[in-house]
Design an enzyme around this catalytic site. Structure first.
Site, PDB file in Angstrom:
ATOM      1  N   GLU A 153     -12.977   2.421   5.025  1.00  0.00           N
ATOM      2  CA  GLU A 153     -12.960   1.876   6.383  1.00  0.00           C
ATOM      3  C   GLU A 153     -14.281   1.983   7.149  1.00  0.00           C
ATOM      4  O   GLU A 153     -14.630   1.061   7.894  1.00  0.00           O
ATOM      5  CB  GLU A 153     -11.867   2.578   7.204  1.00  0.00           C
ATOM      6  N   GLN A 163       0.834  -1.197   0.000  1.00  0.00           N
ATOM      7  CA  GLN A 163       0.000   0.000   0.000  1.00  0.00           C
ATOM      8  C   GLN A 163       0.872   1.252   0.000  1.00  0.00           C
ATOM      9  O   GLN A 163       0.368   2.356  -0.087  1.00  0.00           O
ATOM     10  CB  GLN A 163      -0.892   0.025   1.254  1.00  0.00           C
ATOM     11  N   GLU A 175       0.752  -1.661   4.782  1.00  0.00           N
ATOM     12  CA  GLU A 175       1.266  -0.293   4.899  1.00  0.00           C
ATOM     13  C   GLU A 175       2.742  -0.321   5.269  1.00  0.00           C
ATOM     14  O   GLU A 175       3.579   0.242   4.597  1.00  0.00           O
ATOM     15  CB  GLU A 175       0.477   0.481   5.965  1.00  0.00           C
ATOM     16  N   ARG A 184      -6.094   7.377  17.211  1.00  0.00           N
ATOM     17  CA  ARG A 184      -7.411   7.321  16.575  1.00  0.00           C
ATOM     18  C   ARG A 184      -8.428   6.615  17.474  1.00  0.00           C
ATOM     19  O   ARG A 184      -9.605   6.982  17.505  1.00  0.00           O
ATOM     20  CB  ARG A 184      -7.339   6.673  15.185  1.00  0.00           C
ATOM     21  N   THR A 226      -4.321  11.395  10.377  1.00  0.00           N
ATOM     22  CA  THR A 226      -4.154  12.310  11.515  1.00  0.00           C
ATOM     23  C   THR A 226      -2.787  12.989  11.448  1.00  0.00           C
ATOM     24  O   THR A 226      -2.624  14.088  11.962  1.00  0.00           O
ATOM     25  CB  THR A 226      -4.334  11.586  12.863  1.00  0.00           C
ATOM     26  N   PHE A 250      -5.790  -4.136   3.420  1.00  0.00           N
ATOM     27  CA  PHE A 250      -6.546  -3.906   4.656  1.00  0.00           C
ATOM     28  C   PHE A 250      -5.707  -3.253   5.750  1.00  0.00           C
ATOM     29  O   PHE A 250      -5.998  -3.413   6.932  1.00  0.00           O
ATOM     30  CB  PHE A 250      -7.183  -5.209   5.160  1.00  0.00           C
ATOM     31  N   ARG A 292      -7.872  -1.751   8.788  1.00  0.00           N
ATOM     32  CA  ARG A 292      -9.136  -1.080   8.447  1.00  0.00           C
ATOM     33  C   ARG A 292      -9.830  -0.452   9.668  1.00  0.00           C
ATOM     34  O   ARG A 292     -10.358  -1.166  10.517  1.00  0.00           O
ATOM     35  CB  ARG A 292     -10.054  -2.102   7.788  1.00  0.00           C
ATOM     36  N   PHE A 298      -8.131   1.512  11.795  1.00  0.00           N
ATOM     37  CA  PHE A 298      -6.931   2.102  12.379  1.00  0.00           C
ATOM     38  C   PHE A 298      -7.125   2.543  13.834  1.00  0.00           C
ATOM     39  O   PHE A 298      -6.815   3.675  14.205  1.00  0.00           O
ATOM     40  CB  PHE A 298      -6.564   3.314  11.506  1.00  0.00           C
ATOM     41  N   ALA A 358      -6.143   5.261   5.330  1.00  0.00           N
ATOM     42  CA  ALA A 358      -7.033   6.238   5.942  1.00  0.00           C
ATOM     43  C   ALA A 358      -8.254   6.518   5.057  1.00  0.00           C
ATOM     44  O   ALA A 358      -8.873   7.575   5.155  1.00  0.00           O
ATOM     45  CB  ALA A 358      -6.283   7.546   6.246  1.00  0.00           C
TER      46      ALA A 358
HETATM   47  N1  MTE Z   1     -11.118  -3.153   0.010  1.00  0.00           N
HETATM   48  C1  MTE Z   1     -10.525  -4.218  -0.563  1.00  0.00           C
HETATM   49  N2  MTE Z   1     -11.210  -4.937  -1.467  1.00  0.00           N
HETATM   50  N3  MTE Z   1      -9.266  -4.599  -0.207  1.00  0.00           N
HETATM   51  C2  MTE Z   1      -8.546  -3.909   0.739  1.00  0.00           C
HETATM   52  O1  MTE Z   1      -7.397  -4.258   1.019  1.00  0.00           O
HETATM   53  N4  MTE Z   1      -8.513  -2.025   2.323  1.00  0.00           N
HETATM   54  C3  MTE Z   1      -9.321  -1.123   3.136  1.00  0.00           C
HETATM   55  C4  MTE Z   1     -10.355  -0.404   2.285  1.00  0.00           C
HETATM   56  N5  MTE Z   1     -11.054  -1.335   1.457  1.00  0.00           N
HETATM   57  C5  MTE Z   1      -9.153  -2.772   1.359  1.00  0.00           C
HETATM   58  C6  MTE Z   1     -10.456  -2.416   0.934  1.00  0.00           C
HETATM   59  C7  MTE Z   1      -8.539  -0.125   3.858  1.00  0.00           C
HETATM   60  S1  MTE Z   1      -7.807  -0.550   5.318  1.00  0.00           S
HETATM   61  C8  MTE Z   1      -8.428   1.164   3.409  1.00  0.00           C
HETATM   62  S2  MTE Z   1      -7.601   2.341   4.298  1.00  0.00           S
HETATM   63  C9  MTE Z   1      -9.004   1.582   2.120  1.00  0.00           C
HETATM   64  O2  MTE Z   1      -9.669   0.524   1.456  1.00  0.00           O
HETATM   65  C10 MTE Z   1      -7.884   2.112   1.250  1.00  0.00           C
HETATM   66  O3  MTE Z   1      -8.314   2.458  -0.016  1.00  0.00           O
HETATM   67  P1  MTE Z   1      -9.060   3.838  -0.334  1.00  0.00           P
HETATM   68  O4  MTE Z   1      -8.359   4.916   0.408  1.00  0.00           O
HETATM   69  O5  MTE Z   1      -8.912   3.949  -1.800  1.00  0.00           O
HETATM   70  O6  MTE Z   1     -10.457   3.653   0.113  1.00  0.00           O
HETATM   71 MO1  MOS Z   2      -6.267   1.302   5.978  1.00  0.00          MO
HETATM   72  S1  MOS Z   2      -6.046   0.542   7.877  1.00  0.00           S
HETATM   73  O1  MOS Z   2      -5.883   2.932   6.588  1.00  0.00           O
HETATM   74  O2  MOS Z   2      -4.821   0.780   5.258  1.00  0.00           O
END
Ligand code: MTE
Ligand code: MOS
Length: 772
Positions: A709, A193, A228, A306, A438, A224, A338, A340, A507
């Protein structure tokens, strides 16, 4: 527009290339880690001779083989790539071996001879608290005068909330391929990520400069939050081996290794005292939050911040004191997941409200309503941000209506009155989730857009695709800006050599940030094309528009491709970068005060369950969700995010249990023992809806809202529905002490408590006192 995911046809036909599918150069080596088998201890001797002698092995690398910095810590430099002398968890990497095949590398890794001097290990939060063991300084947020307000409150409750951790269980495990390039360069394919961080850490590990290292990621099979910071370890180890041998190295973790080695969601416990009025209004709250951070800091600082900030969820806390301990344990270092930390904070307040309602024999929904943030007053959070554009009352009222909450509350009571063993439970919980990193500095993004002379567009931005549909949404933005069909836009892999210095895609801000950056790039090019039209035909800007694949200039019409051709022939640049930074936010991380969030995303869910009080099993009967995504960029993808996020939350709170034995060994490191939800766990009745007619009050990309999230936290309704069912086994006023995850064992323990104490009971490590 509800268009399908840009890679859907590749996903379903198995043609989407993940890192593991990338064709390898013929001389590629395959690597595996050698791991610590004890939780805490000194390495007296590490003999890798037998590993090296194993047939097929090319090389090994341990701490001393790292040419640069032997560390991949993101915030604090406390995460060794290879343990130098101290090991701090079972699964800590000691070395890595590269061999001619994956199986050979894994087998060879077992031949290391390690002599440890074992040290005492701290394995849980309470022990860490007792030993004063933390990875980061303790934080505190206080507002008003909680001590005095507690003393004055007509009612008080004390209790403890336990909430478990969670493994990310991305379908694609951690993986990296490091390919040495000419003249000291290193190309890394990483499932990450955060390509820029991988680039930096690989450069530091190899004692190279950032401009010598390129990191690419076309897509992840899920991240997810688990990708990171963690991918940097895998990539750095692969790069060290590649550097040492001059050959490409692929390092892929098998599922068990991945689960043992890499960080997870923090489990939390919260000791609280709450004071409240006769009507259920919270008058004062003091909470001690403590989380299992594992052996190092990783992202535990912002995760716990958070949790502190989201402990209000949708409720105004006038007099409040939150102390947050970031506990050090000799277990894997926990990381982003997800939400955080937000989900853990919200579970705490939602359980507290539930307990208040039971204490007062009120419907929990009523108590929730009475504590909601106001719109004119009672609308400033404990960290100082004003809650603007508050949609909670709107969403909750609409959902309560559409889900027939009141009638179903009665039906549940009727069912429970006549059924002895199967008890039903119902709960409605809201979500208010702050959008932005944040750490203010991360709220920036870049994009690179090329228009080719045939009128097609290549889009690159700093965000990464992990299944969430970011690439689709950003491509839609660019298509919209150029008035082109989506098919004219191609998205290329995230690449640190195209867009530099990017933030993690995290985030939930991916589309907010990269959508705006890509829009800026597209608008720059469109501006040039417009200017060119104005000059060519002496028309004002307003006479030029881009629509349906055409450029309209006064009465004239060109296809986009034709106009682009003409522009090219007149030597107009058809490529641009774009940049965006989130406005309005500012936040002091030492005092934890300010406006950390650009805006809030809202939602609510009503869940109904049936609990078998003989076996402790839960059946999930029905869910109704109403969720706010502003003006949706893509309703199809947003619904997918809501459904997926919600069910992932249900798994966290009901079935996914991380269990370490007394030696600190994680015993749930495969799907045989670690139970994620499956398609069959989706309830037979589910209605998931987007809140219509509420564009984002802030000026985000097309007034949309982040969605990644927030929906996960809607799953708290399921936990509280189970609690509701359990409490129904006692007389009115019964408190059910249910820990999360609410596995059948946890449910049976809670039921035993309800029965033995007839409503007021003490489970191990917890207490609920009526009006203390
Ligand atoms: N959806 C899918 N299919 N796979 C993922 O790994 N990660 C989640 C969410 N949805 C995730 C997901 C998390 S932790 C975050 S922070 C956001 O997607 C990141 O992507 P975005 O900022 O484009 O929403
Ligand atoms: Mo999502 S926990 O901020 O990668």
């Amino acid at each position: 527009m509800a268009v399908r995911h840009e890679s859907a046809h590749l996903h379903v036909s198995g043609r989407a290339l993940y890192a593991d599918d990338i064709p390898l150069p013929p001389n590629t080596l395959h690597a595996a880690f050698g791991l610590s088998t004890i939780a805490h201890g000194r390495i007296r001797a590490l003999d890798l001779g037998p590993v090296l002698e194993f047939p097929g092995v090319a090389t090994v690398a341990a701490a001393a083989d790292v040419p640069g910095e032997n560390n991949y810590g993101s915030a604090v430099h406390d995460d060794p790539i290879f343990a130098p002398d101290l090991v701090q968890y079972v699964g800590a990497p000691l070395f890595a071996v590269a061999a001619n095949s994956y199986i050979t590398a894994r087998k060879a890794a077992r031949w290391a001879r390690v002599d440890y001097e074992a040290l005492p290990a701290i394995l849980d939060i309470r022990s860490a608290l007792a030993a004063d063991a933390t990875v980061l300084p303790t934080q505190r947020i206080t507002r008003g005068n909680p001590v005095e307000a507690l003393a004055r409150a007509p009612h008080r409750l004390q209790g403890t909330v336990h909430v478990g951790g969670q493994d990310h269980f991305y379908l694609e495990g951690q993986i990296a391929i490091a390919v040495p390039q000419e003249d000291g360069g290193m190309l890394v394919h990483s499932s990450t990520q955060h390509p820029s961080e991988v680039q930096q850490i690989v450069a530091h590990a190899l004692a190279k400069h950032s401009n010598q290292v390129t990191v690419q990621c076309r897509r992840m099979g899920g991240g997810f939050g688990g990708k990171e910071t963690q991918p940097a370890l895998i990539a750095a180890a692969a790069a060290v081996l590649a550097h040492k041998t001059g050959r490409p190295v692929k390092l892929r973790l098998d599922r068990d290794t991945d689960m043992m080695m890499t960080g997870k969601r923090h489990d939390f416990l919260a000791d609280y005292t709450v004071g409240f009025a006769d009507d259920g209004r919270i008058l004062a709250l003091t909470v001690m939050l403590a989380s299992r951070c594992g052996y190092s800091a990783d992202l535990s600082g912002p995760v716990n911040d958070r949790a502190m900030m989201h402990i209000d969820n949708a409720y105004f806390l006038e007099h409040v004191d939150i102390v947050s301990y970031r506990c050090k344990t000799h277990t894997v270092s926990n990381t982003a997941f997800r939400g955080f930390g937000g989900p853990q904070g919200m579970v705490v307040i939602e359980q507290i409200i539930d307990s208040i309602a039971r204490q007062l024999r009120l419907d929990p929904l009523e108590v929730r309503r009475r504590n909601f943030y106001g719109t004119q007053d009672r609308n400033v959070t404990h960290y100082g941000q004003t809650v603007e554009h508050n949609l909670i009352p709107t969403i909750v009222e609409r959902l309560a209506q559409s889900s027939a909450y009141v009638e179903r509350r009665k039906q549940v009571a009727e069912w429970n009155a006549v059924h002895r063993h199967i008890k039903r439970g119902l709960a409605l919980t809201p979500v208010k989730f702050g959008i932005s990193f944040t750490a203010t500095l991360f709220n920036q993004a870049g994009a690179l857009v090329h228009v080719y002379t045939d009128g097609t567009v290549l889009l690159n931005h700093g965000g990464t695709e992990m299944g969430q549909g970011l690439f689709t949404k950003v491509a839609q933005v660019v298509a919209t800006e150029f008035g082109l069909p989506l098919s004219a836009i191609r998205v290329s892999a995230t690449d640190t050599s195209k867009v530099p210095n990017t933030s993690a895609t995290a985030a939930s801000a991916g589309a907010d940030l990269n959508g705006k950056a890509a829009q800026a790039a597209a608008q720059t090019i469109r501006g040039r094309l417009t200017q060119f039209a104005c000059e060519t035909y002496q028309v004002p800007e307003a006479a030029v528009s881009f629509r349906d694949g055409r450029v309209l200039i006064g009465e004239r019409q060109y296809s986009f491709a034709e106009w682009v051709q003409k522009a090219y022939q007149s030597r107009i640049s058809l490529s641009s970068t774009g940049y965006y930074r989130t406005p309005k936010i500012s936040y002091d991380k030492t005092t934890l005060r300010g406006r950390p969030f650009f805006y809030y995303a809202y939602g609510a869910a009503v869940s109904e369950v049936a609990v078998d009080t003989l076996t402790g099993e839960t059946q999930f009967l029905r869910v109704d969700i109403l969720h706010d995504v502003g003006q949706s960029l893509n309703p199809a993808i947003d619904l997918g995010q809501i459904e997926g996020g919600f069910l992932q939350g249900v798994g966290w709170l009901t079935s996914e249990e991380l269990w370490w034995n007394a030696k600190g060994e994680l015993r749930t490191h495969a799907p045989s023992t670690y139970k994620i939800p499956t398609a069959r766990d989706w309830p037979p009745y589910a209605r998931v809806q987007l809140l219509e007619g509420q564009p984002n009050g802030e000026e985000t990309i097309y007034r949309s809202k982040a969605v990644g999230e927030p929906p996960l936290m809607l799953a708290i309704s399921v936990l509280l529905a189970i609690r509701d069912a359990i409490a129904s086994c006692g007389p009115p006023g019964t408190q059910a002490e249910l820990v999360a995850p609410a596995t059948p064992e946890a449910v049976l323990r809670a039921l035993a408590g309800v029965r033995s104490e007839n409503g007021v009971h003490a489970a191990p490590e917890s207490r609920v006192e009526a009006d203390v």
